[in-house]
Scaffold this motif. Structure first.
Motif, PDB file in Angstrom:
ATOM      1  N   SER A 136      -5.818  -2.305   2.601  1.00 16.93           N
ATOM      2  CA  SER A 136      -5.216  -1.691   3.778  1.00 16.93           C
ATOM      3  C   SER A 136      -4.789  -0.270   3.389  1.00 16.93           C
ATOM      4  N   GLU A 137      -4.209   0.431   4.327  1.00 15.88           N
ATOM      5  CA  GLU A 137      -3.693   1.775   4.020  1.00 15.88           C
ATOM      6  C   GLU A 137      -2.637   1.690   2.913  1.00 15.88           C
ATOM      7  N   LYS A 138      -1.790   0.678   2.995  1.00 17.11           N
ATOM      8  CA  LYS A 138      -0.753   0.472   1.979  1.00 17.11           C
ATOM      9  C   LYS A 138      -1.375   0.194   0.609  1.00 17.11           C
ATOM     10  N   TYR A 178     -12.617  -8.968   2.399  1.00 21.32           N
ATOM     11  CA  TYR A 178     -11.320  -8.412   2.053  1.00 21.32           C
ATOM     12  C   TYR A 178     -11.478  -6.946   1.697  1.00 21.32           C
ATOM     13  N   GLU A 224      -2.219 -10.242   1.479  1.00 28.98           N
ATOM     14  CA  GLU A 224      -2.386 -10.012   2.913  1.00 28.98           C
ATOM     15  C   GLU A 224      -1.024 -10.061   3.610  1.00 28.98           C
ATOM     16  N   GLU A 236      -6.515  -6.388   3.919  1.00 37.35           N
ATOM     17  CA  GLU A 236      -6.878  -6.884   5.245  1.00 37.35           C
ATOM     18  C   GLU A 236      -8.020  -7.867   5.086  1.00 37.35           C
ATOM     19  N   GLY A 295       0.835  -6.980   3.187  1.00 38.61           N
ATOM     20  CA  GLY A 295       0.235  -5.809   3.817  1.00 38.61           C
ATOM     21  C   GLY A 295      -0.611  -4.935   2.921  1.00 38.61           C
TER      22      GLY A 295
END
Length: 117
Positions: free
Chosen positions: A96-98, A93, A74, A80, A77
């Motif tokens: 994320s985009e990453k 959980y 988290e 999320e 990054g």
């Protein structure tokens, strides 16, 4: 042949730095995601959002290890964390985009493993 250190007055990359630029990206990437548990959790989250206990069961990680890894991911990054405070309190959980951008990498590693492992 004696080599001189690069001048401190220039920001130009050295020849060695230019030749190894791609390697540096690979090494940096592996340092960010390269631990066993980080890879397991990231791969597991490709299936979609999961609660802490679902991740614990599906990965086989201890609560301590999973908490530490989720915090690291988290902070970096890659994932999320969505919390629900109504009973029952739960943390969800998701990538994320990453983190989602790593999915093709996992697919390539899976295909490589099919061929070579």
């Amino acid at each position: 042949m004696v080599t001189k250190p690069p001048s401190e007055e220039t920001d130009e990359p050295t020849e060695v730095e230019r030749r190894n630029a791609d390697v540096c990206n690979v090494v940096g990437s592996i340092e960010m995601i390269g631990s066993k548990w980080k890879l397991i959790v990231l791969n597991d989250l490709r299936e979609g959002e999961k609660r802490f206990n679902e991740l614990k069961r599906s990965t086989g990680a201890s609560s301590y290890t999973l908490s530490r890894v989720l915090g690291d991911l988290e902070e970096a990054g890659f994932i999320e964390n969505r919390k629900e405070f109504e009973a029952p309190v739960a943390s969800y959980y998701t990538l994320s985009e990453k983190g989602d951008a790593l999915c093709p990498v996992f697919e390539s590693l899976d295909a490589w493993g099919d061929d070579w492992l």
